[in-house]
Design a protein around this motif. Sequence first.
Motif, PDB file in Angstrom:
ATOM      1  N   HIS A  66      -6.542  -5.672  -2.210  1.00  0.00           N
ATOM      2  CA  HIS A  66      -6.782  -7.067  -2.591  1.00  0.00           C
ATOM      3  C   HIS A  66      -5.632  -7.931  -2.094  1.00  0.00           C
ATOM      4  O   HIS A  66      -4.468  -7.693  -2.440  1.00  0.00           O
ATOM      5  CB  HIS A  66      -6.923  -7.216  -4.107  1.00  0.00           C
ATOM      6  N   HIS A  98      -3.883 -11.500  -2.214  1.00  0.00           N
ATOM      7  CA  HIS A  98      -3.812 -12.680  -3.076  1.00  0.00           C
ATOM      8  C   HIS A  98      -2.738 -13.612  -2.534  1.00  0.00           C
ATOM      9  O   HIS A  98      -1.559 -13.256  -2.475  1.00  0.00           O
ATOM     10  CB  HIS A  98      -3.481 -12.293  -4.515  1.00  0.00           C
ATOM     11  N   THR A 111     -10.798  -9.252  -0.984  1.00  0.00           N
ATOM     12  CA  THR A 111     -10.796  -7.844  -1.365  1.00  0.00           C
ATOM     13  C   THR A 111     -11.494  -7.049  -0.270  1.00  0.00           C
ATOM     14  O   THR A 111     -12.556  -7.451   0.219  1.00  0.00           O
ATOM     15  CB  THR A 111     -11.507  -7.629  -2.707  1.00  0.00           C
ATOM     16  N   GLN A 155       8.079  -3.624  -0.999  1.00  0.00           N
ATOM     17  CA  GLN A 155       7.035  -2.693  -1.438  1.00  0.00           C
ATOM     18  C   GLN A 155       7.496  -1.883  -2.632  1.00  0.00           C
ATOM     19  O   GLN A 155       8.637  -1.440  -2.708  1.00  0.00           O
ATOM     20  CB  GLN A 155       6.682  -1.767  -0.271  1.00  0.00           C
ATOM     21  N   GLY A 174       5.659   1.250  -5.347  1.00  0.00           N
ATOM     22  CA  GLY A 174       4.471   2.048  -5.587  1.00  0.00           C
ATOM     23  C   GLY A 174       4.811   3.382  -6.207  1.00  0.00           C
ATOM     24  O   GLY A 174       5.985   3.703  -6.456  1.00  0.00           O
ATOM     25  N   ALA A 206      -0.845   3.936  -6.381  1.00  0.00           N
ATOM     26  CA  ALA A 206      -0.877   2.501  -6.663  1.00  0.00           C
ATOM     27  C   ALA A 206       0.274   1.854  -5.908  1.00  0.00           C
ATOM     28  O   ALA A 206       1.402   2.346  -5.945  1.00  0.00           O
ATOM     29  CB  ALA A 206      -0.751   2.239  -8.160  1.00  0.00           C
ATOM     30  N   ASP A 207      -0.002   0.751  -5.210  1.00  0.00           N
ATOM     31  CA  ASP A 207       0.975   0.171  -4.296  1.00  0.00           C
ATOM     32  C   ASP A 207       0.884  -1.354  -4.355  1.00  0.00           C
ATOM     33  O   ASP A 207      -0.222  -1.922  -4.419  1.00  0.00           O
ATOM     34  CB  ASP A 207       0.697   0.653  -2.871  1.00  0.00           C
ATOM     35  N   VAL A 208       2.036  -2.010  -4.333  1.00  0.00           N
ATOM     36  CA  VAL A 208       2.115  -3.474  -4.312  1.00  0.00           C
ATOM     37  C   VAL A 208       3.061  -3.882  -3.192  1.00  0.00           C
ATOM     38  O   VAL A 208       4.188  -3.383  -3.110  1.00  0.00           O
ATOM     39  CB  VAL A 208       2.611  -4.046  -5.654  1.00  0.00           C
ATOM     40  N   TYR A 228       4.801  -7.306  -1.393  1.00  0.00           N
ATOM     41  CA  TYR A 228       5.070  -8.743  -1.370  1.00  0.00           C
ATOM     42  C   TYR A 228       5.359  -9.158   0.070  1.00  0.00           C
ATOM     43  O   TYR A 228       6.138  -8.510   0.775  1.00  0.00           O
ATOM     44  CB  TYR A 228       6.278  -9.083  -2.256  1.00  0.00           C
ATOM     45  N   VAL A 232       0.622 -11.381  -2.028  1.00  0.00           N
ATOM     46  CA  VAL A 232       0.781 -10.033  -2.557  1.00  0.00           C
ATOM     47  C   VAL A 232      -0.456  -9.228  -2.177  1.00  0.00           C
ATOM     48  O   VAL A 232      -1.586  -9.721  -2.277  1.00  0.00           O
ATOM     49  CB  VAL A 232       0.954 -10.038  -4.095  1.00  0.00           C
ATOM     50  N   TYR A 237      -2.327  -5.876  -3.271  1.00  0.00           N
ATOM     51  CA  TYR A 237      -2.458  -4.815  -4.262  1.00  0.00           C
ATOM     52  C   TYR A 237      -3.379  -3.736  -3.687  1.00  0.00           C
ATOM     53  O   TYR A 237      -4.402  -4.051  -3.072  1.00  0.00           O
ATOM     54  CB  TYR A 237      -3.062  -5.350  -5.560  1.00  0.00           C
ATOM     55  N   GLN A 238      -3.016  -2.476  -3.921  1.00  0.00           N
ATOM     56  CA  GLN A 238      -3.810  -1.395  -3.341  1.00  0.00           C
ATOM     57  C   GLN A 238      -3.860  -0.200  -4.298  1.00  0.00           C
ATOM     58  O   GLN A 238      -2.833   0.204  -4.859  1.00  0.00           O
ATOM     59  CB  GLN A 238      -3.202  -0.972  -2.006  1.00  0.00           C
TER      60      GLN A 238
END
Length: 316
Positions: free
Chosen positions: A75, A77, A116, A246, A248, A261-263, A265, A306, A308-309
Amino acid sequence: MTGYQSSSASRVASRACALALGGMIVGAMAPAIAAEDYRPDPNQTAIEADGGESFFGSAMDYVANNTYGRLGVLHFHYYGSSTDLHVDNATGLAAQAFGPGGSDLDGTGSSAGNKTSLGGVIGLYLPKTNHHLAVEVLLAPPLKLDFQVSGDAVDQSLAPTALNGANGQTIPTGVPPLGRNIGTFKALPPNFTLVYRPWVDTMVEPYIGAGAMYLYTYDTDVNNTVLNELGEPELYLNKPVACVGQLGADLNLPNNMFLNADVKYIGCADVESRVNDIQVNSPTLSPTFGPVDVGSVSSTNEFRAVIYQVSFGMRF
């Protein structure tokens, strides 16, 4: 290094994955990969790196046995900020509506829509780091994003009045608000990150990373009905390089599988946008004076987003 043992099926899959990954990064990694870095499974035969061809084979085997991949939902954003929309050089009727020359449209701006999609990652553990360091590449299909305006540009006419009447009053133009969506563009943002895992033999492996992303955009299209009434303008976006931060974690499963789970920026970049060749119809003035030739409208976005994954992964 994790405590899970590779199966022979995993090794076959890993070689197929390595062919895709090796073309991108093995050339850069080859000087750091020595023969002793490759530790074959009991059923494999060690390859001696005593020549150019055998060294390349050893390097490819290292990639094949130290690669991981994950695939899941991504996703995007966007929450960056923008300067006011700027009319670059108004002339004629446009100068009567916006003021002559360049002018800012207070309380307006530009933005990008959210998206998404499917997304994947291919990673390679770096030699002699015991899987603590890795490089990752984010892979995703092209993201088709909306190019949008914000603030007063959404629901208020940007040129509500123009000219002076006989008694000094302005004349309504009848130009409607633009609405939020101006057009679309496609983004293919390749990014590379260097990832550090402080623990590599636990059920949960957190990590932190940093890298860069090339904000490559193409296939721009202006589809706003107000702007397209008298001909389609042209949307231009520059293509800067942004920084990536990053965070996660991997949740290890049996047979070299894991959940992730990974974020990410994305920031540190200014994206300049410009819509050229704008002509709009004024219902009250155009029948007499012709279309309002606005010319170009521009803005600059302080890019912040951002990604999100959530993914399912496999180590090879």
